[in-house]
Design an enzyme around this catalytic site. Structure first.
Site, short mmCIF file in Angstrom:
data_model
loop_
_atom_site.label_atom_id
_atom_site.label_comp_id
_atom_site.label_asym_id
_atom_site.label_seq_id
_atom_site.Cartn_x
_atom_site.Cartn_y
_atom_site.Cartn_z
N MET A 74 17.63 16.42 -22.64
CA MET A 74 18.02 15.09 -22.22
C MET A 74 18.58 14.28 -23.40
SD MET A 74 14.93 14.13 -19.58
CE MET A 74 15.77 12.72 -18.88
N HIS A 75 19.23 13.17 -23.05
CA HIS A 75 19.61 12.09 -23.97
C HIS A 75 20.78 12.41 -24.89
CE1 HIS A 75 15.69 10.96 -22.60
NE2 HIS A 75 15.02 11.65 -23.50
N ASP B 178 15.54 18.05 -18.61
CA ASP B 178 14.47 19.05 -18.76
C ASP B 178 13.07 18.46 -18.70
OD1 ASP B 178 14.52 17.82 -21.25
OD2 ASP B 178 14.80 19.67 -22.40
#
Length: 514
Positions: free
Chosen positions: A83-84, A243
Site C-alpha cells: 500500500m501507499h 495488502d
C-alpha cells in the site's frame, strides 16, 4: 467436472507472489519472484515498476507451466499489493520517476503541512478519519510538488503499485477503496476521494484515479499482456485490495469479532467493522474493507518479530552457535529457554520500541527498554519478557479497538506470521488476549490468497467474501489457560505504565540526538 481456477497476485516489497487456486481453495501452484529495493538517500525507499511487471510476467508463466492447468478453467484474477506507494505517470502513461514506497520517510514536512492546513489533527480526521502518515501516498504527491516541480507538472495520473500492474494487464486505470483509504486523501466514510482536502492541498483532482470496490470488474487481460504472461486474453480482472487489508481477508477476517494478529517484522492487529466508526486521536487506521458496506480497522506496531530477531542477534550467540552445530531452528531453542521462566517473566518487562512506535503511541522518539532486572534475573526471563512485551503491545491495539467499537466483542484470534509458528507464543496470545487463538490454512499465502477470494466473488464462484472464507480450514487451536491469567494481568498493568513514565526521558534523549 473440472473445478474453476483463480489467479492471485501479490505485489510485495521484496517480491511478487503468484498463485493458482481452485474453487475448493486448494493452491495448485505458487511462485515468488524477487526484485531490489533502492535507498538513494537515508530514509528513502524506491523501486522500479518495471521490476514488478517483469516479476508478474515470469511468475504467471511459471505457475501456468508448473500446474499444467487448462487455461480455459481460469475464470478470474485479482491483485493484492504493497500500500501507499506512488507511481507517477505522464500523458503517455510512462513512469516519470521510481516509485516511492510505503516505508519511505522523506515526507514528514509535507505531512505536517497538510495536517496544519486541514485545521490540525482533529480537522484532518474530520476529512479522512486517518492521520497523514509519512508512508502515505498523499505526502509523496506533496513532496513531488515541492521538491520535483518539473516532474510533478508532467503527472497526468498516479496509481498505487498493484494498480499499475492492473493497468499493465488490462490497459485500464482505477484504485480500489481499501488502497484508496491508505493515500491520506480519501473520505473513508463515503468510500471516495475527499475533494475538499485535495483542493486545500492544491493538487489537481484530474490526476486521481476513479474508485472501485475490491470485487468490481476492472478490465480484462489484453492481447499484449496475454502474450507476455501466458494468461488467456480476455480473462476477467477484478480490482483487488491493499495488502494490509486483503491479506486479512485471505486469512478469514471478514466478520466483526474476529481479530487478526500478525507477528512478523512488525506487528498488526486487524478487525472488520460492520459500520463506519470514528477514529478518536487517529491512533488506529480505519480503511474500507474488501467486502462492500464493511470497514476495516487495524493498528501497526513497528517492532514485533523484529524485536525478537534483534534480541537473538544481540544476546543469543549461544543459541545461534548451538543451532549451527545441531541443525535445529534457533527460535525453537530460544522458545525452550523462555519456557524455563514463568508467565510474567519473574517481573521483567520489555518495551519493544526499537524503531520508535506507531500504535498505540505514534512516537518516533520511543526507545526499547528492559525493566525489572534484578540479580535474580536469568536470560530465560529476558527471552520470555521480549515475547510477552511484543504481545502486550498488540493487546494495547486490541484495547483501542474495543474503545472504538465497544459493541463488537472479540470472539477469537486468527494469528499468523513468524510468531504463529511458536506454540509458546500462541499460548501467550491466548492468555494475554483471553481469547482462543487459531492458525488458518491459507495464512501463509498472504495477500495472494485474499486476491483469489476477491477474484472468486467477482467471478461468481462465491456469492460474497463471507462465503469465500468458509473454505479456509483451522490448523491449530490454542485456548486460554486460566492459571496464567493473574500473572499476565499484573504484567500488562506494569507494561502499560512504562511508556507514560518514560516519555519525558525519550524526548530528552531525542533532543540530545541519542
Amino acid at each position: 467436472m473440472d473445478k474453476r481456477v483463480l489467479v492471485g497476485l501479490d505485489i510485495g516489497t521484496s517480491g511478487t507472489k503468484v498463485i493458482l487456486a481452485d474453487e475448493t481453495g486448494k493452491v495448485l501452484a505458487s511462485a515468488v519472484k524477487e526484485y531490489p529495493l533502492y535507498a538513494p538517500k537515508p530514509g528513502w525507499a524506491e523501486q522500479n515498476p518495471s521490476d514488478w511487471w517483469r516479476a508478474v510476467c515470469e511468475g504467471c508463466q511459471q505457475v501456468l507451466s508448473a500446474s499444467g492447468v487448462d487455461k480455459g478453467r481460469l475464470v478470474g484474477l485479482s491483485l493484492s499489493g504493497q500500500m501507499h506507494g506512488l507511481v507517477a505517470l505522464d500523458e503517455e502513461d510512462q513512469v516519470i520517476r521510481p516509485a516511492m514506497l510505503w516505508c519511505d520517510q522523506r515526507t514528514q514536512r509535507q505531512c505536517d503541512w497538510i495536517t496544519q492546513k486541514a485545521g490540525g489533527l482533529e480537522g484532518l480526521l474530520r476529512y479522512t478519519n486517518n492521520r497523514m502518515l509519512t508512508g502515505y501516498t498523499g505526502g509523496k504527491l506533496l513532496w513531488m510538488k515541492e521538491m520535483e516541480p518539473d516532474k510533478f507538472e508532467r503527472i497526468r495520473r498516479f496509481c498505487c503499485p498493484k494498480d499499475y500492474i492492473r493497468f499493465m494487464l488490462t490497459g485500464e486505470f482505477g484504485i480500489d477503496v481499501s488502497d484508496g483509504a491508505g493515500t491520506g486523501f480519501f473520505d473513508v466514510k463515503k468510500r471516495d476521494w475527499n475533494r475538499e482536502l485535495i483542493g486545500l492541498a492544491g493538487l489537481p483532482f484530474e490526476i486521481f484515479p476513479h474508485c472501485m470496490e475490491s470485487t468490481d470488474l476492472a478490465g480484462t487481460v489484453s492481447a499484449q499482456a496475454a502474450e507476455l504472461t501466458g494468461l488467456p486474453q480476455g480473462l476477467k480482472v477484478y480490482a483487488g485490495g491493499g495488502d494490509a487489508v486483503i491479506q486479512t481477508t485471505g486469512a478469514g477476517l471478514v466478520k466483526p469479532g474476529i481479530l487478526g494478529v500478525v507477528i512478523g517484522t512488525s506487528g498488526n492487529v486487524s478487525m472488520a467493522l460492520d459500520s463506519y466508526r470514528d477514529n478518536p486521536g487517529g491512533n488506529l487506521q480505519v480503511f474500507c474493507n474488501n467486502e462492500p458496506h464493511l470497514w476495516h480497522t487495524f493498528g501497526c506496531t513497528l517492532s514485533a518479530g523484529g524485536a525478537y530477531r534483534w534480541y537473538r542477534d544481540a544476546l543469543c550467540e549461544h543459541d545461534i552457535q548451538k543451532a549451527r552445530e545441531t541443525g535445529r531452528n534457533v527460535y525453537d531453542l530460544m522458545g525452550e529457554e523462555a519456557e524455563q521462566s514463568v508467565p510474567g517473566a519473574n517481573g521483567v518487562s520489555f518495551a519493544p520500541y526499537l524503531s520508535g512506535e506507531r500504535c498505540p503511541y505514534p512516537d518516533p522518539n520511543a526507545r526499547g527498554v528492559f525493566y525489572g532486572l534484578t540479580l535474580k534475573t536469568t536470560r530465560s526471563d529476558m527471552t520470555r519478557a521480549v515475547m510477552e512485551g511484543v504481545t502486550y503491545s498488540l493487546r494495547q491495539v486490541v484495547d483501542l479497538m474495543g474503545e472504538m467499537a465497544p459493541d463488537i466483542k472479540g470472539q477469537k484470534v486468527y494469528t499468523s506470521g513468524g510468531g504463529a509458528a511458536s506454540a509458546l507464543w500462541r499460548q501467550m496470545q491466548a492468555d494475554i488476549f483471553n481469547l482462543p487463538v487459531y492458525t488458518m490454512s491459507a495464512a501463509s499465502e498472504g495477500g495472494a490468497y485474499g486476491a483469489v477470494m476477491v477474484a472468486g466473488v467477482g467471478a461468481g464462484v462465491w456469492k460474497d467474501l463471507s462465503e469465500a472464507v468458509s473454505i479456509i480450514k483451522v490448523e491449530t487451536e490454542t485456548l486460554p489457560d486460566a492459571r496464567n491469567r493473574a500473572a499476565y494481568e499484573d504484567g500488562y498493568a506494569i507494561y502499560s505504565e512504562l511508556y507514560g513514565a518514560l516519555k519525558p526521558v525519550f524526548d530528552r534523549s531525542a533532543a540530545m540526538g541519542k
